[in-house]
Design a protein around this motif. Structure first.
Motif, PDB file in Angstrom:
ATOM      1  N   GLY A 148       0.812  -1.214   0.000  1.00  0.00           N
ATOM      2  CA  GLY A 148       0.000   0.000   0.000  1.00  0.00           C
ATOM      3  C   GLY A 148       0.844   1.262   0.000  1.00  0.00           C
ATOM      4  N   GLU A 149       1.912   1.277   0.809  1.00  0.00           N
ATOM      5  CA  GLU A 149       2.786   2.452   0.846  1.00  0.00           C
ATOM      6  C   GLU A 149       3.502   2.630  -0.486  1.00  0.00           C
ATOM      7  OE1 GLU A 149       5.806   4.578   3.930  1.00  0.00           O
ATOM      8  OE2 GLU A 149       6.096   2.425   3.647  1.00  0.00           O
ATOM      9  N   ALA A 150       3.974   1.542  -1.077  1.00  0.00           N
ATOM     10  CA  ALA A 150       4.648   1.628  -2.377  1.00  0.00           C
ATOM     11  C   ALA A 150       3.691   2.132  -3.449  1.00  0.00           C
ATOM     12  CB  ALA A 150       5.196   0.259  -2.776  1.00  0.00           C
ATOM     13  N   HIS A 151       2.451   1.659  -3.413  1.00  0.00           N
ATOM     14  CA  HIS A 151       1.441   2.093  -4.400  1.00  0.00           C
ATOM     15  C   HIS A 151       1.190   3.594  -4.287  1.00  0.00           C
ATOM     16  CE1 HIS A 151      -2.100   2.005  -6.956  1.00  0.00           C
ATOM     17  NE2 HIS A 151      -2.772   2.634  -5.997  1.00  0.00           N
ATOM     18  N   GLN A 152       1.087   4.099  -3.067  1.00  0.00           N
ATOM     19  CA  GLN A 152       0.847   5.530  -2.883  1.00  0.00           C
ATOM     20  C   GLN A 152       2.045   6.360  -3.332  1.00  0.00           C
ATOM     21  OE1 GLN A 152      -0.469   5.472   1.360  1.00  0.00           O
ATOM     22  NE2 GLN A 152      -2.367   6.358   0.572  1.00  0.00           N
ATOM     23  N   LEU A 153       3.246   5.880  -3.047  1.00  0.00           N
ATOM     24  CA  LEU A 153       4.441   6.635  -3.433  1.00  0.00           C
ATOM     25  C   LEU A 153       4.633   6.700  -4.941  1.00  0.00           C
ATOM     26  CD1 LEU A 153       6.999   5.655  -0.668  1.00  0.00           C
ATOM     27  CD2 LEU A 153       6.307   7.977  -1.286  1.00  0.00           C
ATOM     28  N   LYS A 154       4.107   5.733  -5.662  1.00  0.00           N
ATOM     29  CA  LYS A 154       4.179   5.797  -7.124  1.00  0.00           C
ATOM     30  C   LYS A 154       3.449   7.027  -7.657  1.00  0.00           C
ATOM     31  CE  LYS A 154       4.643   0.797  -7.682  1.00  0.00           C
ATOM     32  NZ  LYS A 154       3.947  -0.475  -8.018  1.00  0.00           N
ATOM     33  N   GLY A 155       2.465   7.508  -6.894  1.00  0.00           N
ATOM     34  CA  GLY A 155       1.753   8.718  -7.296  1.00  0.00           C
ATOM     35  C   GLY A 155       2.249   9.969  -6.595  1.00  0.00           C
ATOM     36  N   PHE A 156       2.733   9.837  -5.356  1.00  0.00           N
ATOM     37  CA  PHE A 156       3.129  11.006  -4.569  1.00  0.00           C
ATOM     38  C   PHE A 156       4.584  11.408  -4.755  1.00  0.00           C
ATOM     39  CE2 PHE A 156      -0.223   9.503  -1.282  1.00  0.00           C
ATOM     40  CZ  PHE A 156      -1.234  10.047  -2.061  1.00  0.00           C
ATOM     41  N   LEU A 157       5.418  10.502  -5.257  1.00  0.00           N
ATOM     42  CA  LEU A 157       6.848  10.808  -5.433  1.00  0.00           C
ATOM     43  C   LEU A 157       7.025  11.936  -6.445  1.00  0.00           C
ATOM     44  CD1 LEU A 157       9.742   8.324  -5.647  1.00  0.00           C
ATOM     45  CD2 LEU A 157       9.463   9.930  -7.514  1.00  0.00           C
ATOM     46  N   ARG A 158       7.925  12.867  -6.132  1.00  0.00           N
ATOM     47  CA  ARG A 158       8.181  14.011  -7.008  1.00  0.00           C
ATOM     48  C   ARG A 158       9.668  14.076  -7.363  1.00  0.00           C
ATOM     49  NH1 ARG A 158       3.474  13.627  -7.232  1.00  0.00           N
ATOM     50  NH2 ARG A 158       1.868  15.163  -6.697  1.00  0.00           N
ATOM     51  N   PHE A 159       9.970  14.004  -8.652  1.00  0.00           N
ATOM     52  CA  PHE A 159      11.344  14.197  -9.127  1.00  0.00           C
ATOM     53  C   PHE A 159      11.606  15.685  -9.317  1.00  0.00           C
ATOM     54  CE2 PHE A 159      10.831   9.783 -10.665  1.00  0.00           C
ATOM     55  CZ  PHE A 159      12.013   9.236 -10.210  1.00  0.00           C
ATOM     56  N   THR A 176      12.842  -1.073  -3.573  1.00  0.00           N
ATOM     57  CA  THR A 176      12.858  -2.145  -4.568  1.00  0.00           C
ATOM     58  C   THR A 176      11.480  -2.371  -5.187  1.00  0.00           C
ATOM     59  OG1 THR A 176      12.587  -3.797  -2.810  1.00  0.00           O
ATOM     60  CG2 THR A 176      14.830  -3.348  -3.569  1.00  0.00           C
ATOM     61  N   CYS A 177      10.448  -1.785  -4.596  1.00  0.00           N
ATOM     62  CA  CYS A 177       9.109  -1.826  -5.194  1.00  0.00           C
ATOM     63  C   CYS A 177       8.918  -0.654  -6.158  1.00  0.00           C
ATOM     64  CB  CYS A 177       8.029  -1.757  -4.114  1.00  0.00           C
ATOM     65  SG  CYS A 177       8.119  -3.052  -2.863  1.00  0.00           S
ATOM     66  N   LEU A 178       9.557   0.481  -5.851  1.00  0.00           N
ATOM     67  CA  LEU A 178       9.401   1.685  -6.672  1.00  0.00           C
ATOM     68  C   LEU A 178      10.303   1.677  -7.902  1.00  0.00           C
ATOM     69  CD1 LEU A 178       9.335   4.438  -3.881  1.00  0.00           C
ATOM     70  CD2 LEU A 178       7.378   3.483  -5.113  1.00  0.00           C
ATOM     71  N   ALA A 179      11.538   1.206  -7.737  1.00  0.00           N
ATOM     72  CA  ALA A 179      12.526   1.295  -8.823  1.00  0.00           C
ATOM     73  C   ALA A 179      12.069   0.612 -10.115  1.00  0.00           C
ATOM     74  CB  ALA A 179      13.872   0.741  -8.356  1.00  0.00           C
ATOM     75  N   PRO A 180      11.509  -0.613 -10.084  1.00  0.00           N
ATOM     76  CA  PRO A 180      11.057  -1.227 -11.347  1.00  0.00           C
ATOM     77  C   PRO A 180       9.954  -0.411 -12.029  1.00  0.00           C
ATOM     78  CG  PRO A 180      11.214  -2.866  -9.609  1.00  0.00           C
ATOM     79  CD  PRO A 180      11.367  -1.538  -8.949  1.00  0.00           C
ATOM     80  N   HIS A 181       9.087   0.206 -11.217  1.00  0.00           N
ATOM     81  CA  HIS A 181       7.992   1.016 -11.764  1.00  0.00           C
ATOM     82  C   HIS A 181       8.530   2.200 -12.564  1.00  0.00           C
ATOM     83  CE1 HIS A 181       4.128   3.205 -11.800  1.00  0.00           C
ATOM     84  NE2 HIS A 181       4.830   4.269 -11.454  1.00  0.00           N
ATOM     85  N   GLN A 218      -8.579  15.491   3.260  1.00  0.00           N
ATOM     86  CA  GLN A 218      -7.309  15.563   2.535  1.00  0.00           C
ATOM     87  C   GLN A 218      -6.270  14.634   3.167  1.00  0.00           C
ATOM     88  OE1 GLN A 218      -6.295  19.697   2.632  1.00  0.00           O
ATOM     89  NE2 GLN A 218      -7.839  20.285   1.112  1.00  0.00           N
ATOM     90  N   ARG A 219      -6.241  14.594   4.501  1.00  0.00           N
ATOM     91  CA  ARG A 219      -5.258  13.742   5.188  1.00  0.00           C
ATOM     92  C   ARG A 219      -5.544  12.260   4.970  1.00  0.00           C
ATOM     93  NH1 ARG A 219      -5.467  17.862   9.161  1.00  0.00           N
ATOM     94  NH2 ARG A 219      -7.046  16.743  10.356  1.00  0.00           N
ATOM     95  N   GLN A 220      -6.806  11.895   4.764  1.00  0.00           N
ATOM     96  CA  GLN A 220      -7.144  10.502   4.485  1.00  0.00           C
ATOM     97  C   GLN A 220      -6.579  10.068   3.139  1.00  0.00           C
ATOM     98  OE1 GLN A 220     -11.402  10.324   4.797  1.00  0.00           O
ATOM     99  NE2 GLN A 220     -11.388  10.025   7.016  1.00  0.00           N
ATOM    100  N   HIS A 221      -6.622  10.964   2.156  1.00  0.00           N
ATOM    101  CA  HIS A 221      -6.138  10.642   0.816  1.00  0.00           C
ATOM    102  C   HIS A 221      -4.643  10.926   0.654  1.00  0.00           C
ATOM    103  CE1 HIS A 221     -10.095   9.793  -0.886  1.00  0.00           C
ATOM    104  NE2 HIS A 221     -10.555  10.825  -0.205  1.00  0.00           N
ATOM    105  N   LEU A 222      -4.118  11.882   1.429  1.00  0.00           N
ATOM    106  CA  LEU A 222      -2.713  12.262   1.321  1.00  0.00           C
ATOM    107  C   LEU A 222      -2.157  12.530   2.720  1.00  0.00           C
ATOM    108  CD1 LEU A 222      -0.236  12.982  -0.346  1.00  0.00           C
ATOM    109  CD2 LEU A 222      -1.190  15.253  -0.727  1.00  0.00           C
TER     110      LEU A 222
END
Length: 256
Positions: free
Chosen positions: A128-139, A159-164, A238-242
């Motif tokens: 679940g945390e990896a799934h959320q970070l795929k959307g929340f991560l900012r380069f 190791t869950c984020l890098a392949p994505h 907002q805190r529930q979603h982010l």
């Protein structure tokens, strides 16, 4: 006397400890796993430092895939990335339980077993945390054109984020830095990503962003301010979603 296997808090460490415990023929009541640096010695326990190796970890990985199946492997692997200290015992206990049931590939359906339930819970939390970070991560783009992102996850999710991101940004040079666990996922354009410790990172250079990045960051923050409707503000929703801990590394919440 219960035998406790001491290993590092890593997938290789945990799988190496499982290898030794499995080879000993003990059951979950007579053996366990503890992490180096977090050992609280108990009475009637024998503590054993194990020799960790990729060979042992790969042997356990192959055994899980062959006898427990791919679904169980991913649940166990994700559980090994969890922040919880009891993950070693939970993984070992679930695997030893699989040895006792008629169809070992059904082990993750045995949620009535406390260790299997823990593995399932930890796997779901990490995923679940990896799934959320795929959307929340900012380069952000550094002066050399490298894309750089910082995250502060609870679990070891690199190791869950890098392949994505390797699939989505195959022609870019990028880095994702996990500040909590001091690890970096590095990707060179056109090549495979690798995992490294933060000893290889020049933190001074990561603060030097490009002019284009500075410009687009301001545009993005301006856009987020413009589309917000003050009268409809609902911080609790907002805190529930982010959740707040994700916002520290997000461009739109950067006040600078």
């Amino acid at each position: 006397m219960r035998k406790m296997y001491i290993c590092t808090d890593s997938v290789t460490g945990i799988f190496s400890a499982v290898y030794e415990a499995w080879k000993s023929g003990r059951d979950s009541d007579t053996c366990g796993i503890v992490f180096r640096g977090k050992v609280e010695q108990e009475l009637f326990c024998e503590y054993c430092e194990i020799e960790e190796s990729e060979r042992k970890a790969l042997a356990v990985e192959k055994m899980i895939l062959r006898h427990l199946g791919e679904r169980a492997y991913w649940d166990i692997y994700h559980a090994a990335l969890s922040e919880r200290e009891e993950k070693g015992n939970a993984i070992l206990g679930a695997m030893l339980e699989a040895r006792r049931i008629p169809d070992s590939t059904k082990i993750m359906d045995h949620l009535s077993h406390p260790m299997v339930e823990k593995v399932f819970e930890m796997s779901r939390s990490v995923d679940g945390e990896a799934h959320q970070l795929k959307g929340f991560l900012r380069f952000r783009e550094l002066e050399g054109g490298i894309l750089f992102a910082e995250i502060t996850p609870k679990n070891r999710v690199l190791t869950c984020l890098a392949p994505h991101f390797s699939d989505r940004l195959p022609t870019e040079n990028w880095m994702i830095y996990d500040k909590n666990h001091r690890e970096i996922a590095l990707h060179e354009a056109g090549k495979r990503w690798v995992l490294a410790s933060d000893d290889t990172l020049d933190f001074e250079k990561t603060r030097n962003i490009s002019e284009a990045e500075r410009h687009f960051s301001e545009l993005w923050k301006g856009f987020c301010r413009t589309i917000s409707i003050e009268e409809r503000s609902n911080p609790r929703c907002q805190r529930q979603h982010l959740p707040l801990w994700y916002r520290v590394n997000m461009t739109e919440f950067d006040a600078s």
